[in-house]
Design an enzyme around this catalytic site. Structure first.
Site, PDB file in Angstrom:
ATOM      1  N   LYS A  94      42.302  48.643  32.949  1.00 49.93           N
ATOM      2  CA  LYS A  94      41.127  49.582  33.176  1.00 49.93           C
ATOM      3  C   LYS A  94      41.154  50.377  34.550  1.00 49.93           C
ATOM      4  CE  LYS A  94      37.882  46.040  34.428  1.00 49.93           C
ATOM      5  NZ  LYS A  94      38.745  45.072  34.688  1.00 49.93           N
ATOM      6  N   ARG A 140      29.635  43.017  35.747  1.00 53.45           N
ATOM      7  CA  ARG A 140      30.458  42.106  35.268  1.00 53.45           C
ATOM      8  C   ARG A 140      29.734  40.817  34.709  1.00 53.45           C
ATOM      9  NH1 ARG A 140      35.259  42.781  38.142  1.00 53.45           N
ATOM     10  NH2 ARG A 140      36.974  41.689  37.987  1.00 53.45           N
ATOM     11  N   ARG A 193      52.000  42.840  38.599  1.00 48.06           N
ATOM     12  CA  ARG A 193      51.224  44.066  39.414  1.00 48.06           C
ATOM     13  C   ARG A 193      51.573  43.749  40.784  1.00 48.06           C
ATOM     14  NH1 ARG A 193      45.381  45.424  37.380  1.00 48.06           N
ATOM     15  NH2 ARG A 193      44.450  43.531  38.396  1.00 48.06           N
ATOM     16  N   ARG A 247      48.514  40.599  45.170  1.00 50.34           N
ATOM     17  CA  ARG A 247      47.168  40.224  45.430  1.00 50.34           C
ATOM     18  C   ARG A 247      46.859  38.514  45.319  1.00 50.34           C
ATOM     19  NH1 ARG A 247      43.293  43.720  42.052  1.00 50.34           N
ATOM     20  NH2 ARG A 247      42.445  41.944  41.613  1.00 50.34           N
ATOM     21  N   ARG A 304      40.535  33.319  36.379  1.00 51.76           N
ATOM     22  CA  ARG A 304      39.974  34.672  36.159  1.00 51.76           C
ATOM     23  C   ARG A 304      39.570  35.022  34.647  1.00 51.76           C
ATOM     24  NH1 ARG A 304      43.572  38.638  39.166  1.00 51.76           N
ATOM     25  NH2 ARG A 304      42.079  40.284  38.295  1.00 51.76           N
TER      26      ARG A 304
HETATM   27  P1  ADP Z   1      40.348  42.699  37.915  1.00 55.97           P
HETATM   28  O1  ADP Z   1      39.495  43.840  37.459  1.00 55.97           O
HETATM   29  O2  ADP Z   1      41.649  42.906  38.058  1.00 55.97           O
HETATM   30  O3  ADP Z   1      39.612  41.446  37.637  1.00 55.97           O
HETATM   31  P2  ADP Z   1      38.826  43.435  40.486  1.00 55.97           P
HETATM   32  O4  ADP Z   1      39.830  43.868  41.615  1.00 55.97           O
HETATM   33  O5  ADP Z   1      38.005  44.149  39.558  1.00 55.97           O
HETATM   34  O6  ADP Z   1      39.927  42.472  39.498  1.00 55.97           O
HETATM   35  O7  ADP Z   1      38.186  42.002  41.278  1.00 55.97           O
HETATM   36  C1  ADP Z   1      38.650  41.071  41.918  1.00 55.97           C
HETATM   37  C2  ADP Z   1      37.561  40.004  42.194  1.00 55.97           C
HETATM   38  O8  ADP Z   1      36.578  40.442  43.055  1.00 55.97           O
HETATM   39  C3  ADP Z   1      37.009  39.189  41.122  1.00 55.97           C
HETATM   40  O9  ADP Z   1      37.714  38.301  40.489  1.00 55.97           O
HETATM   41  C4  ADP Z   1      35.608  38.775  41.741  1.00 55.97           C
HETATM   42  O10 ADP Z   1      36.091  37.635  42.377  1.00 55.97           O
HETATM   43  C5  ADP Z   1      35.337  39.959  42.514  1.00 55.97           C
HETATM   44  N1  ADP Z   1      34.222  40.840  41.962  1.00 55.97           N
HETATM   45  C6  ADP Z   1      34.559  42.091  41.532  1.00 55.97           C
HETATM   46  N2  ADP Z   1      33.744  42.946  40.941  1.00 55.97           N
HETATM   47  C7  ADP Z   1      32.724  41.953  40.660  1.00 55.97           C
HETATM   48  C8  ADP Z   1      31.597  41.894  40.202  1.00 55.97           C
HETATM   49  N3  ADP Z   1      30.796  42.926  39.537  1.00 55.97           N
HETATM   50  N4  ADP Z   1      30.716  40.683  40.449  1.00 55.97           N
HETATM   51  C9  ADP Z   1      31.268  39.653  40.847  1.00 55.97           C
HETATM   52  N5  ADP Z   1      32.589  39.510  41.489  1.00 55.97           N
HETATM   53  C10 ADP Z   1      33.186  40.896  41.505  1.00 55.97           C
END
Ligand code: ADP
Ligand code: ZN
Length: 214
Positions: free
Chosen positions: A13, A88, A122, A155, A166
Site C-alpha cells: 500500500k 490502524r 523489502r 528495516r 506484525r
Molecule cells: P507496514 O505498513 O509495512 O506495516 P509501517 O511503516 O506502516 O509498516 O509501520 C511500521 C510500524 O510503525 C508498525 O508496525 C507500528 O509499530 C508502527 N505504526 C505505524 N502506524 C501506526 C498506527 N497507526 N498505530 C500504531 N502503530 C503504528
C-alpha cells in the site's frame, strides 16, 4: 481527495500510495514514516515508539492520534492526501472521523505467500526512506538507493520473527477496520497479486480507475 489506504503489512500500500499522490497532485502521509523520522531524530515521541515498533507491536492510540492530528492540521493537506498506515485500530478510526471527512478507504489485498515474499524482500534507503524490493523492484545498483545513493537496509521490523508478530497484530487490531469502513459505505477493495516490477502500468490503471469511479 482524501483516501485511506488499508491492507496488511507487505501488501504494497505504501508503493501504491506514492503513485496515487503523484497522479492526483496530493500528498501521502505515512504514520510509519513519521515514526521512523522521529526515531531517527531521537525525539521524545521517537524514544517512546522505538521499542514497540522493533517488537512488531503498535504504538499506543493516544500517541499515534496526537501525532497524526498535528500532521493533518498542516497547510499542505488542503488539496487532499492518502493515509498510509493510519488508522490502524478502531479507536484511531473514530478519532480520525472527528477531524477529517474521508472520501474512501481502499483495502489492498494479496495472497498470503505474496505478502510474505514482499515483506522479506523489502529494502529501505537509510537516508531518504525510498523502498525497493530485491525481486520485484530492485535498485539499479545492489544495496544502493536509486534516488539519493543512500545505503539500502532491511528495516529492523522486517526480520522474519517480527513479521509474524506484525501479521498477527494486523489480524487482531487492523482487519476490523474493513468492516468499519464497509458499514460507512466508504470501502473499496482491490486484489493485486501481480508484481509491480512487471505490471506497474496495468496495476496502477486498476487503482486509478477505482479512484475515478468513486
Ligand atoms: P507496514 O505498513 O509495512 O506495516 P509501517 O511503516 O506502516 O509498516 O509501520 C511500521 C510500524 O510503525 C508498525 O508496525 C507500528 O509499530 C508502527 N505504526 C505505524 N502506524 C501506526 C498506527 N497507526 N498505530 C500504531 N502503530 C503504528
Ligand atoms: Zn535514498
Amino acid at each position: 481527495m482524501k483516501i485511506i489506504a488499508l491492507g496488511s503489512p507487505g501488501v504494497g500500500k505504501g508503493t501504491y500510495a506514492k503513485l496515487i499522490v503523484e497522479k492526483y497532485g496530493i500528498i501521502t502521509i505515512s504514520s510509519g514514516d513519521l515514526f521512523r523520522e522521529n526515531i531517527k531524530n531521537e525525539t521524545e515521541l521517537g524514544k517512546k515508539a522505538k521499542e514497540l515498533i522493533d517488537a512488531g507491536h503498535l504504538v499506543p492510540d493516544e500517541i499515534t492520534i496526537e501525532m497524526m492530528k498535528e500532521r493533518l492540521s498542516r497547510e499542505d493537506t488542503q488539496k487532499g492526501f492518502v493515509l498510509d498506515g493510519f488508522p490502524r485500530t478502531i479507536p484511531q478510526a473514530e478519532a480520525l472521523a472527528e477531524f477529517v471527512e474521508v472520501d474512501m478507504a481502499i483495502n489492498f489485498k494479496a495472497d498470503k505467500e505474496i505478502i510474505m515474499q514482499r515483506l522479506t524482500g523489502r529494502r529501505t534507503c537509510k537516508k531518504c526512506a525510498a523502498t525497493f524490493h530485491m525481486v520485484n523492484l530492485p535498485p539499479q545498483v545492489e544495496g544502493v538507493c536509486d534516488k539519493c545513493e543512500g545505503e539500502l537496509i532491511q528495516r529492523s521490523d522486517e526480520l522474519p520473527e517480527v513479521i509474524e508478530e506484525r501479521l498477527k497484530v494486523y489480524e487482531e487490531q487492523t482487519a476490523p477496520l474493513i468492516d468499519y469502513y464497509k458499514e460507512k459505505g466508504l470501502l473499496r477493495e482491490l486484489t493485486i497479486n501481480e508484481d509491480m516490477g512487471k505490471y506497474k502500468d496495468q496495476i496502477m490503471e486498476k487503482v486509478f480507475t477505482a479512484i475515478d469511479n468513486n
